[in-house]
Design a protein around this motif. Structure first.
Motif, PDB file in Angstrom:
ATOM      1  N   ILE A  89       4.120   7.798  14.733  1.00 51.95           N
ATOM      2  CA  ILE A  89       3.747   8.463  13.473  1.00 51.95           C
ATOM      3  C   ILE A  89       3.525   7.428  12.379  1.00 51.95           C
ATOM      4  CG2 ILE A  89       4.655   9.959  11.648  1.00 51.95           C
ATOM      5  CD1 ILE A  89       5.913  11.679  13.942  1.00 51.95           C
ATOM      6  N   ALA A  90       4.385   6.407  12.320  1.00 50.56           N
ATOM      7  CA  ALA A  90       4.192   5.368  11.302  1.00 50.56           C
ATOM      8  C   ALA A  90       2.833   4.689  11.486  1.00 50.56           C
ATOM      9  CB  ALA A  90       5.326   4.342  11.375  1.00 50.56           C
ATOM     10  N   ARG A 123      -0.234  13.752  -0.776  1.00 54.65           N
ATOM     11  CA  ARG A 123       0.592  13.046   0.220  1.00 54.65           C
ATOM     12  C   ARG A 123       0.887  11.615  -0.224  1.00 54.65           C
ATOM     13  NH1 ARG A 123       2.399  17.097   2.604  1.00 54.65           N
ATOM     14  NH2 ARG A 123       1.218  18.092   4.250  1.00 54.65           N
ATOM     15  N   TRP A 124      -0.169  10.812  -0.295  1.00 46.40           N
ATOM     16  CA  TRP A 124      -0.161   9.431  -0.748  1.00 46.40           C
ATOM     17  C   TRP A 124      -1.637   9.053  -0.802  1.00 46.40           C
ATOM     18  CZ3 TRP A 124       1.629  10.793   4.166  1.00 46.40           C
ATOM     19  CH2 TRP A 124       0.788  10.456   5.224  1.00 46.40           C
ATOM     20  N   ALA A 165       8.785   8.162  15.876  1.00 45.92           N
ATOM     21  CA  ALA A 165       8.785   7.507  14.558  1.00 45.92           C
ATOM     22  C   ALA A 165       7.782   6.355  14.522  1.00 45.92           C
ATOM     23  CB  ALA A 165      10.192   6.991  14.228  1.00 45.92           C
ATOM     24  N   GLU A 166       7.741   5.580  15.599  1.00 45.78           N
ATOM     25  CA  GLU A 166       6.831   4.430  15.640  1.00 45.78           C
ATOM     26  C   GLU A 166       5.375   4.878  15.703  1.00 45.78           C
ATOM     27  OE1 GLU A 166       7.658   1.250  15.316  1.00 45.78           O
ATOM     28  OE2 GLU A 166       9.752   1.879  15.086  1.00 45.78           O
ATOM     29  N   VAL A 178      12.048  10.585  10.640  1.00 47.94           N
ATOM     30  CA  VAL A 178      11.983  10.969  12.061  1.00 47.94           C
ATOM     31  C   VAL A 178      13.188  10.404  12.813  1.00 47.94           C
ATOM     32  CG1 VAL A 178      10.633  10.814  14.186  1.00 47.94           C
ATOM     33  CG2 VAL A 178       9.466  11.168  11.998  1.00 47.94           C
ATOM     34  N   ARG A 179      13.532   9.142  12.547  1.00 47.88           N
ATOM     35  CA  ARG A 179      14.671   8.532  13.258  1.00 47.88           C
ATOM     36  C   ARG A 179      15.981   9.225  12.909  1.00 47.88           C
ATOM     37  NH1 ARG A 179      12.526   3.523  11.199  1.00 47.88           N
ATOM     38  NH2 ARG A 179      10.905   2.837  12.658  1.00 47.88           N
ATOM     39  N   PHE A 186       2.650  16.165  18.697  1.00 52.58           N
ATOM     40  CA  PHE A 186       3.456  16.736  19.781  1.00 52.58           C
ATOM     41  C   PHE A 186       3.761  15.677  20.836  1.00 52.58           C
ATOM     42  CE2 PHE A 186       0.733  20.290  18.240  1.00 52.58           C
ATOM     43  CZ  PHE A 186       1.727  20.989  17.601  1.00 52.58           C
ATOM     44  N   PRO A 228      -6.104   3.313   5.911  1.00 53.97           N
ATOM     45  CA  PRO A 228      -4.877   4.050   6.222  1.00 53.97           C
ATOM     46  C   PRO A 228      -5.155   5.500   6.584  1.00 53.97           C
ATOM     47  CG  PRO A 228      -5.057   3.671   3.849  1.00 53.97           C
ATOM     48  CD  PRO A 228      -6.180   2.921   4.497  1.00 53.97           C
ATOM     49  N   GLY A 229      -4.248   6.085   7.351  1.00 52.55           N
ATOM     50  CA  GLY A 229      -4.240   7.533   7.448  1.00 52.55           C
ATOM     51  C   GLY A 229      -4.006   8.095   6.060  1.00 52.55           C
ATOM     52  N   THR A 230      -4.587   9.246   5.768  1.00 52.10           N
ATOM     53  CA  THR A 230      -4.402   9.840   4.445  1.00 52.10           C
ATOM     54  C   THR A 230      -3.506  11.074   4.513  1.00 52.10           C
ATOM     55  OG1 THR A 230      -6.407  11.147   4.713  1.00 52.10           O
ATOM     56  CG2 THR A 230      -6.641   9.007   3.627  1.00 52.10           C
ATOM     57  N   ASP A 231      -3.081  11.434   5.700  1.00 54.82           N
ATOM     58  CA  ASP A 231      -2.207  12.593   5.890  1.00 54.82           C
ATOM     59  C   ASP A 231      -1.719  12.533   7.335  1.00 54.82           C
ATOM     60  OD1 ASP A 231      -0.847  14.995   5.561  1.00 54.82           O
ATOM     61  OD2 ASP A 231      -2.626  16.170   5.060  1.00 54.82           O
ATOM     62  N   LEU A 232      -0.783  13.413   7.667  1.00 53.92           N
ATOM     63  CA  LEU A 232      -0.380  13.596   9.058  1.00 53.92           C
ATOM     64  C   LEU A 232      -0.839  14.976   9.502  1.00 53.92           C
ATOM     65  CD1 LEU A 232       3.162  12.040   9.010  1.00 53.92           C
ATOM     66  CD2 LEU A 232       1.262  11.318  10.458  1.00 53.92           C
ATOM     67  N   ALA A 289      12.743  10.651  19.572  1.00 52.67           N
ATOM     68  CA  ALA A 289      12.556  10.586  18.117  1.00 52.67           C
ATOM     69  C   ALA A 289      12.151   9.181  17.682  1.00 52.67           C
ATOM     70  CB  ALA A 289      13.825  11.023  17.400  1.00 52.67           C
ATOM     71  N   ASP A 290      12.749   8.158  18.304  1.00 51.55           N
ATOM     72  CA  ASP A 290      12.428   6.788  17.902  1.00 51.55           C
ATOM     73  C   ASP A 290      11.006   6.410  18.317  1.00 51.55           C
ATOM     74  OD1 ASP A 290      14.890   6.405  16.684  1.00 51.55           O
ATOM     75  OD2 ASP A 290      15.832   5.775  18.547  1.00 51.55           O
ATOM     76  N   ASP A 338       1.599   2.256   3.491  1.00 51.37           N
ATOM     77  CA  ASP A 338       2.600   1.486   4.244  1.00 51.37           C
ATOM     78  C   ASP A 338       4.016   1.859   3.821  1.00 51.37           C
ATOM     79  OD1 ASP A 338       0.663   0.180   5.737  1.00 51.37           O
ATOM     80  OD2 ASP A 338       0.405  -1.388   4.237  1.00 51.37           O
ATOM     81  N   ALA A 342       8.944   7.284   8.941  1.00 48.47           N
ATOM     82  CA  ALA A 342       9.588   6.871  10.192  1.00 48.47           C
ATOM     83  C   ALA A 342      11.105   7.044  10.087  1.00 48.47           C
ATOM     84  CB  ALA A 342       9.218   5.423  10.528  1.00 48.47           C
ATOM     85  N   ALA A 391       4.660   5.167   5.459  1.00 46.38           N
ATOM     86  CA  ALA A 391       4.911   5.034   6.901  1.00 46.38           C
ATOM     87  C   ALA A 391       6.373   4.708   7.166  1.00 46.38           C
ATOM     88  CB  ALA A 391       4.001   3.949   7.488  1.00 46.38           C
ATOM     89  N   ARG A 417       0.841  -1.197   0.000  1.00 45.95           N
ATOM     90  CA  ARG A 417       0.000   0.000   0.000  1.00 45.95           C
ATOM     91  C   ARG A 417       0.883   1.256   0.000  1.00 45.95           C
ATOM     92  NH1 ARG A 417      -4.271   0.076   4.760  1.00 45.95           N
ATOM     93  NH2 ARG A 417      -2.292   0.240   5.877  1.00 45.95           N
ATOM     94  N   VAL A 446       0.139   6.762  10.023  1.00 47.57           N
ATOM     95  CA  VAL A 446       0.110   6.694   8.554  1.00 47.57           C
ATOM     96  C   VAL A 446      -0.503   5.373   8.106  1.00 47.57           C
ATOM     97  CG1 VAL A 446       1.503   6.712   6.447  1.00 47.57           C
ATOM     98  CG2 VAL A 446       2.083   8.257   8.327  1.00 47.57           C
ATOM     99  N   ARG A 447      -0.104   4.266   8.760  1.00 42.99           N
ATOM    100  CA  ARG A 447      -0.640   2.948   8.364  1.00 42.99           C
ATOM    101  C   ARG A 447      -2.145   2.866   8.610  1.00 42.99           C
ATOM    102  NH1 ARG A 447       3.749   0.883  11.566  1.00 42.99           N
ATOM    103  NH2 ARG A 447       5.570   0.762  10.213  1.00 42.99           N
TER     104      ARG A 447
END
Lengths: 391, 391
Positions: B202-203, A234-235, B199-200, A206-207, B221, B213-217, B195-196, A196, A203, A199, A193, B206-207
């Motif tokens: 936020i991913a 975006r996607w 990252a998880e 961000v890392r 915070f 799925p998320g279609t945007d961010l 940050a790590d 995916d 990530a 994502a 997808r 998105v997934r």
């Protein structure tokens, strides 16, 4: 307990250097006080990257004071104390009563501050083109003695030439952009997808890279078949297929600084037109970088690209790029024919060669570079390939 | 090949319903043409979510036409053809010559269109408070016959009451918010970089969740010790520690729609003041939801919260929330004492109970809800806990 200072992205001397440049521009424009409201300009002059700019806030630079004063919504004061290099007495929180209040807002607190301090009698500079008309009017009527001077982009033009410390920060951002694109090469596969794949790439942004995390996310675009002629989606919810083309644009971020990067990927063999376009664009990119020498102009860079691309049988309607730094685009110099801005060492540009030539044909490649005496020096290290992904 | 239409987030009938409401507001305000420029309002009336709003663009709603017309930078035309429900003849790309041009910009293309079509002789509505002063002035001088009417937030107020289709979309966004917060609970651990963890989370946003799925961010915070009194810092380079408190605020996004969510997590035992604050805030949250019934007011909801919190020995300075939907905040109704907006069924609010009471004490909790006859009905299902994470 009081809020501790964060470890600062730049030394105090760097912020004072930037403020000195701003103050001499203020003198030239005959303003004693400059109210800086564009978030990227506030970041530049203070180190503040907290996202409070959706309500009124202003960094007030006075010729009389070494350090500027930040007026912000009270709830955002602690973030300013933490991130800004200035003394804590220079962060002033305005009360919540000024939020969602039709009669008085945070700009009134800024005007009160200027009037109370008795500064700005002669001239007050505003980033007027970025402010609501009613706000500019409020300054005119409430600070009636002062001449209100439009200083839109005054700070932004100063940002155009980076210090070596800023260049180092943009290189860190570029390393993250590279890492994101390498991740994209790994995760873009048939039956995945778009969300995916996004994502995983996000990530990675961000890392971060080399032990330095991304400190924010900038814009992110993944425009895949049948949307390769679009540039700002975006996607989607779609699943990538054998034969899909994927156009990517994103950037790592380090303390506000960006180094955007674009590449095109193809699952399986790219079409003939895309391969030819890629060849022309890479040749154009190299010609543009060669032209981006100290003393030449934005026009020269664009002309070098356009002439080269034309030899390959293509044209690009949109400009070839723009000044870049904090929060991506600086709305100042454009890499386009007719822009006679003279290139100085350490000016930085996003050489943005996305070319959307028909409703079903689009190709993207870009690099972020700095101007040197020998030409444009890119920050990213990724090969200039049209990435072909085997399924 | 022409750009195909994307599968639409809403049926055509839903967009026409929204446009009918806007047109009757236009009649009331005596404008024949409304130029919609706020990106969230464009999304609302067309389905367009592409991020092209950093250059001039406008959705022109005319009383004479069933469908609006979108004027945008030519390179963004294909995304509009793809995403908007309107006929392709109603997407008009303006040339690149209007970009980074000090004399003429995309708003001139919009004015040309209105003048050429001979519409808007009587009145042209603008979202004037959101436009640069120079743009409003340009409309006044170039469309000199027409009365220019400030219609800022006219569409935004209409957005306030959601249809059942929009509520369903916000529930999908809420499921993603929940998934993000559950992921946070998993990844927030001592010795993990902020940050790590980000990252998880936020991913996950998105997934998405439930196959959607998320279609945007949206905004994100993570404000951790020693920054728990800040509210708008993304995350930092720091490493979480035993004893760290983490305040989170983010939202899943579905086709522009958001359902923000806040929670506080503590690695190890939270401090006494935070536990007491949590108890007071949860009690206040429940009182606010109970008060959020059809026919009551925004004031009533805030008063219910404030009274309850006060009984627990705390106060909150900032408002208790705001209308929410596309792109998060709707700048209309606020959940604060004195806001006498009457609650209607399917109005949606972010009951934002973040409370930053000292430079080292802040706690957050929030839910997004809709108004019903029986009270506020939250979209998220996450327990109202102060999450204690064992190390």
């Amino acid at each position: 307990m009081t809020m501790p200072k964060a470890s600062q992205a730049f030394p105090r001397s760097e912020y004072l250097r930037r403020l000195t440049a701003v103050k001499s521009e203020m003198e030239r424009r005959e303003v004693e006080v400059l109210v800086v409201t564009a978030p990227a300009n506030i970041t530049y002059l203070s180190g503040y990257t907290s996202k409070s700019g959706y309500v009124p806030q202003g960094l007030v630079v006075s010729l009389k004071d070494e350090e500027p004063t930040f007026l912000t919504r009270r709830m955002d004061g602690p973030a300013a104390l933490h991130q800004m290099f200035i003394d804590r007495s220079r962060v002033i929180g305005y009360p919540e009563a000024l939020i969602a209040n039709p009669d008085r807002d945070g700009y009134d607190a800024i005007i009160d501050f200027i009037l109370d301090k008795g500064i700005g009698h002669k001239g007050i500079g505003l980033e007027a083109k970025l402010l609501p008309a009613s706000t500019v009017e409020k300054f005119r009527s409430r600070a009636a003695e002062a001449k209100i001077v439009d200083c839109t982009n005054a700070v932004t033009w100063i940002r155009g030439v980076k210090s070596d410390l800023e260049i180092a920060m943009m290189r860190e951002a570029a390393a993250i952009s590279d890492a994101g694109m390498l991740k994209a090469k790994d995760v873009i596969r048939p039956r995945v997808r778009e969300a995916d794949a996004s994502a995983e790439i996000i990530a990675t942004l961000v890392r971060g890279a080399n032990g330095k995390p991304g400190t924010d996310l900038a814009s992110f675009f993944l425009c895949a078949t049948p949307r390769t002629s679009t540039c700002h989606i975006r996607w989607t919810e779609d699943v990538l297929q054998q034969g899909s083309q994927v156009n990517l644009e994103f950037s790592g971020v380090r303390h506000g600084y960006t180094s955007p990067l674009m590449r095109t990927m193809s699952i399986g063999k790219p079409s003939d037109v895309i391969r030819r376009l890629h060849e022309g664009e890479v040749a154009g990119l190299e010609a543009a970088l060669a032209a981006a020498k100290t003393g030449r102009t934005c026009h020269d860079v664009a002309a070098a690209f356009n002439t080269t691309l034309k030899k390959h049988g293509f044209e690009k309607e949109s400009r070839c790029g723009y000044a870049v730094g904090i929060d991506w685009t600086e709305p100042t110099a454009s890499l386009k024919e007719g822009d006679m801005t003279v290139l100085k060492p350490n000016m930085t540009f996003h050489l943005m060669l996305g070319n959307w030539i028909d409703e079903d044909v689009g190709y993207v490649i870009s690099e972020t570079f700095r101007v040197t005496d020998a030409g444009g020096e890119p920050f990213t290290k990724l090969p200039r390939e049209l990435f072909e992904i085997s399924s």
